[in-house]
Design an enzyme around this catalytic site. Structure first.
Site, mmCIF file in Angstrom:
data_model
loop_
_atom_site.group_PDB
_atom_site.id
_atom_site.type_symbol
_atom_site.label_atom_id
_atom_site.label_comp_id
_atom_site.label_asym_id
_atom_site.label_seq_id
_atom_site.Cartn_x
_atom_site.Cartn_y
_atom_site.Cartn_z
ATOM 1 N N SER B 34 -7.129 -14.914 49.277
ATOM 2 C CA SER B 34 -5.768 -14.552 49.766
ATOM 3 C C SER B 34 -5.695 -14.277 51.176
ATOM 4 O O SER B 34 -4.726 -14.477 51.809
ATOM 5 C CB SER B 34 -5.058 -13.656 48.836
ATOM 6 O OG SER B 34 -4.896 -14.432 47.666
ATOM 7 N N GLU B 55 -10.559 -0.262 47.187
ATOM 8 C CA GLU B 55 -9.912 -0.340 48.503
ATOM 9 C C GLU B 55 -10.278 0.939 49.199
ATOM 10 O O GLU B 55 -10.455 1.040 50.530
ATOM 11 C CB GLU B 55 -8.267 -0.473 48.772
ATOM 12 C CG GLU B 55 -7.798 -1.843 48.116
ATOM 13 C CD GLU B 55 -7.611 -1.789 46.562
ATOM 14 O OE1 GLU B 55 -7.869 -0.802 46.035
ATOM 15 O OE2 GLU B 55 -7.506 -2.980 46.062
#
Ligand SMILES: Cc1ncc(C[n+]2csc(CCOP(=O)(O)OP(=O)(O)O)c2C)c(N)n1
Ligand SMILES: [Mg+2]
Lengths: 278, 316
Positions: B34, B55
């Site tokens: 993406s 993350e």
């Protein structure tokens, strides 16, 4: 109702089929959404809502109700299909998935839809909510239990293990985590992207009871949920081995079906297959 | 009209840069298809690290790689790169002043159907307020590529804000004069100035064309760098046009509008109107549908210009 027998197993299997059909139709209509991880969790959701949870759609805010948190919030379609079948809202809502103004948001929104206990979608956060809810129950002795469904890729989030540590530390035997162990995430196989195994040993090390089962075998899911009720002084995790896209052969075990909705012909194929195998 | 998503331009430019510079390392957090870093991963597997859905660790690892001499590009969706990993960005990247470019895609409302939980409307404000951080919001594909080349040359932490849908090309790739910290005057005008960033630059140009038909001459600035902001240009426009409209796909609080208003208020006070998201979360729907619902259309820009010009007239 709580007995595990042929009748209760048949009923839950029937509900799982309805949920799968509803997922396919809903996603076909919306044109976007998460198909694979919704289908992999259908049997688990059917067991929870049609056998395990103490909830009443007519009294959705009852203080003593059991809580379910979809920590893998992208699988919203499986939650919506289940809540509609349980009677939390009319079936017609399902055709408005992901549309402007719809209570059925791309990821569950507790302020927009009855039956949604937590606004999730950011992976890792739902399990912490669940620990908070279980802690509140211990304070108030309301008598409810808390259930959280996690993805196996989701286990890569550091905060999952912070929550798991806290639940073990506080001996939260009113908490059950279920891992939808379909071995896939967006970028491919979980063990290839960032290995999470051995899942069971990790939870054990944080003082959890671990039950490993086949996540598409309704009898095994029910038995594990029953067993979890007898575990005292520590939380339970059910590691459920599943197939992403379960029920539609062309979607099964394929990472490409993570975040894609079926097109018209694929909807028809999927529905036909679901009927044939039932 | 030719269209390209800024994330696609980013993915392509990364591969080009990868061929030119061995020190580049790219990180992602299970969203490489993406964010479009997958192309780099394929071309340079030894210099691509998938952090998995983690993350915070991705940003932490980026800091370590940069401290060891690498130039790092780290990607995820804006909501996770900025939101989830914020304190790592603040302390490990910015406070340590390391050479890491946080290149986040799927910013703003145009994430679309995934809904409000995934639509970062506060990322510019948050990143702009961090010392040492440079913030760039390109308007189209070619300027995204140019921004990436410039960011490679500029040492230090930076935030590049990219989008999901394909957007019209404004620039000719060969001719773009892209300098970080310097706004680009795309259209001259004497009556009012529109200062925009990201996908709203194209809509501002379209609005200016329609306004010209009514006899209103609106200047249009592509303020691709939000920090360091181009003070000189803002003051020049305040002086020459006496009214400024800012346009951004971001919360009305803390973004481009705030940055411009700060400069105007302190240096040459004139009327400023800010068009943005009115301090409200997004929801699921198609990207264009959402822009319309939240008041970010060409017509909304035109309406605001009329409002501004009325204010200006009343003052006289
Ligand atoms: C914090 C965060 N990072 C990234 C994402 C984007 N994302 C959505 S689903 C997904 C993969 C999830 O994989 P898994 O947990 O295994 O779910 P499942 O296979 O059951 O669909 C990712 C990375 C997210 N929703 N939240
Ligand atoms: Mg998975």
């Amino acid at each position: 109702m709580r007995e595990i027998n042929n009748d209760s197993i048949a009923l839950v299997n029937e509900k799982a089929l309805i949920i799968r059909e509803s997922i396919i139709k809903m996603l076909g209509e919306s044109g976007s959404g998460h198909t694979g991880g919704s289908l992999s969790a259908a049997d688990i959701m059917a067991c929870l809502y049609f056998w395990e949870l103490n909830i009443d759609p007519k009294d959705p805010k009852a203080a003593g109700r059991d809580r379910f948190v979809l920590s893998k919030g992208h699988a919203a379609p499986v939650l919506y299909a289940t809540l509609a079948e349980k009677g939390f809202f009319p079936d017609e809502y399902l055709s408005r998935l992901r549309k402007l103004g719809s209570p059925l948001q791309g990821h569950p929104d507790m302020n927009k839809l009855s039956g949604v206990e937590a606004s999730t979608g950011s992976l890792g956060q739902g399990i912490s909510w669940s620990v908070g809810m279980a802690l509140a129950e211990k304070m108030d002795k309301t008598g409810y239990r808390v259930y959280a469904l996690l993805g196996d890729g989701e286990l890569q989030e550091g905060m999952v293990w912070e929550a798991v540590m806290a639940a073990g530390h506080y001996h939260l035997d009113n908490l059950v985590a279920i891992v939808d162990n379909n071995s896939l995430q967006i970028d491919g196989r979980v063990e290839k992207v960032m290995g999470v195994q051995p899942i069971a040993d990790k939870f054990k090390a944080f003082n959890w009871e671990v039950l490993s089962i086949d996540g598409h075998n309704v009898e095994q899911i029910m038995a594990a949920l029953e067993k979890a009720r007898s575990i005292k002084n520590r939380p339970t995790v059910i590691v459920a081995k599943t197939l992403k896209g379960k029920g539609c052969s062309f979607m099964e075990d394929k990472a490409e079906w993570h975040g894609v909705a079926p097109k018209k012909d694929e909807v028809e194929r999927a529905l036909a297959e679901l009927h044939a195998t039932h | 009209m030719e269209k390209q998503a800024t994330r696609d331009a980013y993915g392509q430019a990364l591969v080009e840069l990868g061929h030119l510079h061995d020190d580049i390392v790219v990180l992602d957090a299970d969203l490489s298809s993406s964010t479009k870093t997958a192309g780099f991963g394929k071309a340079f597997p030894a210099r691509f690290i998938n952090a998995g859905i983690a993350e915070q660790n991705m940003i932490g690892m980026a800091a370590g790689l940069a401290a060891a001499g690498k130039t790092v590009f780290a990607s995820s969706f804006a909501i996770f790169a900025v939101g989830r990993a914020f304190e790592q960005v603040r302390n490990s990247l910015a406070y340590a002043n390391l050479n890491v470019k946080v290149c986040a895609t799927h910013a703003g409302l145009t994430v679309g159907e995934d809904g409000g939980s995934h639509q970062a409307v506060e990322d510019i404000a948050v990143m702009r307020s961090v010392p040492n951080m440079c913030v760039v919001v390109p308007a189209d594909g070619p300027s995204t590529k140019a921004a990436l080349y410039r960011l490679y040359q500029r040492k230090g932490p930076a935030y590049l804000r990219l989008g999901r849908p394909a957007v019209p090309k404004i620039y000719d790739g060969e001719k773009i004069d892209f300098v970080i910290g310097k706004g680009i005057e795309l259209r001259k005008g004497k009556d009012v100035t529109i200062i925009a960033c990201g996908i709203m630059v194209h809509k501002s140009l379209e609005a200016a064309k329609l306004l010209a038909e009514e006899g209103i001459e609106a200047a249009v600035i592509d303020m691709h760098t939000i920090k360091p902001i181009d003070k000189e240009l803002i003051i020049k426009q305040a002086r020459s046009t006496g009214a400024i409209l800012t346009v951004e796909e971001h919360n009305i609080i803390g973004g481009l509008g705030s940055a411009v208003a700060e400069v105007v208020a302190e240096n040459h006070p004139v009327f400023v109107e800010r068009l943005g998201i009115e301090d409200i979360f997004g929801q699921s729907a198609g990207p264009e549908e959402l822009l319309e619902h939240y008041g970010l259309t060409i017509q909304n820009i035109i309406d605001k210009i009329h409002l501004l010009l009325n204010k200006k007239k009343e003052l006289k």
